[in-house]
Every structure is written in C-alpha cells, then in structure tokens.
Motif scaffolding. Sequence first.
Motif, mmCIF file in Angstrom:
data_model
loop_
_atom_site.group_PDB
_atom_site.id
_atom_site.type_symbol
_atom_site.label_atom_id
_atom_site.label_comp_id
_atom_site.label_asym_id
_atom_site.label_seq_id
_atom_site.Cartn_x
_atom_site.Cartn_y
_atom_site.Cartn_z
ATOM 1 N N SER A 10 1.795 -91.287 75.270
ATOM 2 C CA SER A 10 1.489 -91.443 73.841
ATOM 3 C C SER A 10 0.227 -90.675 73.467
ATOM 4 N N ALA A 39 8.711 -91.789 69.116
ATOM 5 C CA ALA A 39 7.553 -92.655 68.934
ATOM 6 C C ALA A 39 7.974 -94.107 68.754
ATOM 7 N N ARG A 43 0.996 -86.894 73.452
ATOM 8 C CA ARG A 43 1.767 -86.544 72.258
ATOM 9 C C ARG A 43 0.869 -86.494 71.025
ATOM 10 N N TYR A 44 -0.002 -87.475 70.905
ATOM 11 C CA TYR A 44 -0.893 -87.522 69.734
ATOM 12 C C TYR A 44 -1.820 -86.306 69.708
ATOM 13 N N THR A 92 9.632 -95.529 72.011
ATOM 14 C CA THR A 92 8.665 -95.847 73.061
ATOM 15 C C THR A 92 7.927 -97.147 72.758
ATOM 16 N N CYS A 120 -1.223 -97.121 72.208
ATOM 17 C CA CYS A 120 0.124 -96.601 71.904
ATOM 18 C C CYS A 120 0.429 -96.701 70.414
ATOM 19 N N CYS A 179 1.005 -90.082 64.854
ATOM 20 C CA CYS A 179 1.978 -88.981 65.008
ATOM 21 C C CYS A 179 3.013 -89.022 63.884
ATOM 22 N N TYR A 181 1.096 -93.307 68.193
ATOM 23 C CA TYR A 181 2.430 -93.031 67.651
ATOM 24 C C TYR A 181 2.484 -93.183 66.136
#
Length: 328
Positions: A103, A225, A106-107, A228, A196, A203, A200
């Motif tokens: 997470s 997102a 990704r962010y 997860t 998390c 995001c 997300y």
Amino acid sequence: MVWTVNLSKLVLAVDGFTLITGVPANILAFYTFCKKIRQRSTPTDVLLLSLTISDLVFLFFLPFRMVEAANMKWTLPYFLCPLSGLIFYATICNSTFHLTAISVERYLGVAFPIKYKLKRAPRYAVIAVVFFWLVSMAQCSIVYVMQYHHHSNPNFTEPSKRNSCYDEFSEEQLKILVPVRLQLFVVYFCIPIPICCFCYFRCIYILTNLPNVNSKKRMRSIGMALGTLLVFIGCFMPFSVSHLEGFIGGYSTEWRPYALLTCTLNACFDPFIFYFSSSAFRDTFKSVLRELVRRMHLHCCYSTFSCLLQKGGAAEQRIHRANDISSQ
C-alpha cells in the motif's frame, strides 16, 4: 479449545477450499513474479513474490491442521505441533507487513510519480522483505516458548502427552502469552490498518481527480485499493480483536478458532490482489486461461468426433448384417 463435529467440519471445509484454490493460484503467481524479476524487477514485484512465498509456505503446512481437525485431536508427531504453529502465525503476521508495504509503495508511486521513480530500487524492497520475515518469525517464536515452558503446576499435562496442539494453557503460561498477544494486536493491526487506509484512500482520491488517467487503469487501481482493504480488514480484524479480548479478560477466547479461519482464507484471496497489482500476472493468468479453454475445446471436438465414428461404425455393421440376411 474443545473440538466439536460442527467445528471440525467447518475447519475442514474452509481449509480444503483454501488449499484447492490457493495452491494453483499462488504457484502461477510464483512463476510469474520469478520470471518478471529475472527480466526487470520493481519493488512491487519483490514484495508480491515474497508474499506469494509466504502463502505457499502457509499452504504447505495447512494439511497438518486439517489432520488435527479430521481426528479432532493432535495425532501427528508432537514436534510438528510447535513447528506448524510457528509457520501458521508467522506467515499471517508476515502477510500484514507485506500488504502494508504494498500500500505504501502504491501510494508513493501515485502521489510522487517522478520523484519516487528516480529513487525506487528493488534492493530496498529486498531489505524490507528480509526484515518482515525475521521480525515475524522472531515474534511468533512465542509458540515454542509456550509449548516447552517449564510448568510449576504438578497437575499440568506435559505438552507431548496432550491431545491438542497449542490450545490449552495454564495460568502461568497465560501470564506470558496474553501481553504478547496485545503486542501482536498493536503491531500487526493497529499500526498497519491506518497506514493502509490512508495510502489507498489517498490513491483513490488522486486517481479520481487526474483527468489524463485511462479510465480502465483508474478503475483497476481503485479496485485493487478497495480489494486490498477488504481482504486486510475481513481476514485479519477478527483474529486481532481476539487478541484484544484475550488481553482484557486474561484468557484465550472461545471463538478464536473461528477467527483463525478468516486468516486462512487470506492465502486464496491474495491472488486477487496480484491480479490488480501486476500486469505480468494478468497476462500470465489470461494466457493460462486461454490454453485451458483451447485444450477443453480440442477435447470436446475429439470426443464428438470419436462418438460420430463409433455411431458410423455401428451403422455400417447394421447395414452389413442386413445385407447378409437378405442374401440368405
């Protein structure tokens, strides 16, 4: 914990489903990420490969727990009890670390695409993965401490003579175990879940406000997102809450075996995260699916052709018999 017939059936059903669906999906993921890392690795690929290995190790030891559920007591050699317990709990904790790291990665990639791309390197992910494995194994080594802890109570049954595996604890053991479970609740749920959620939701907010992002890519990222987060909360929250209740009451909760079942399902839910997180896994999955469809189609065509040949041969034999009768 007292085994019942209903609990035994439920554990076997959930563990069996996880084993049947999780093994092929994680083997496919393992093949994909190994191939991807050999070609051109990214931090996400390293994290996903390590998470896949963690799930496969978990699935390898899952049949031991299924044997206990089927017999409603521990019948295997006793040294496998703390070993399977260590692997079971360590891989659960390991998964929370990996999902949190994914997470964050990704962010950073969405919020700071240029700056992060210049600094991202697979070696940092490798260092993080080694750290996750070491910490998870070290903290869950409490399983061995509990199983072989010296008991001053003369009426307490020795571990090797018990019919259960890591379920019955004396008050002396609980004094050690309960504070450790509170620590697990804080480290593996209270800290990861806000991280998390922040990563997300940020995001999703950034992607929905970027006009130039492809709609398909945007929806896939949002799906990853949300998926997860749902997996994280649905799989790990019940087990974590059992830690907190056990600490407050100073005992092991009776519904803890049911909470463990949600953690078990995580091993077959992770491949859904892989599907949204990695284009390489999506491509491999689609190619395998196409190959299976092609083979099934060929098998159906072959079966139909064989059936037609058999019918044609039977008809030909009837004609020959009819000709023989008429000639007589």
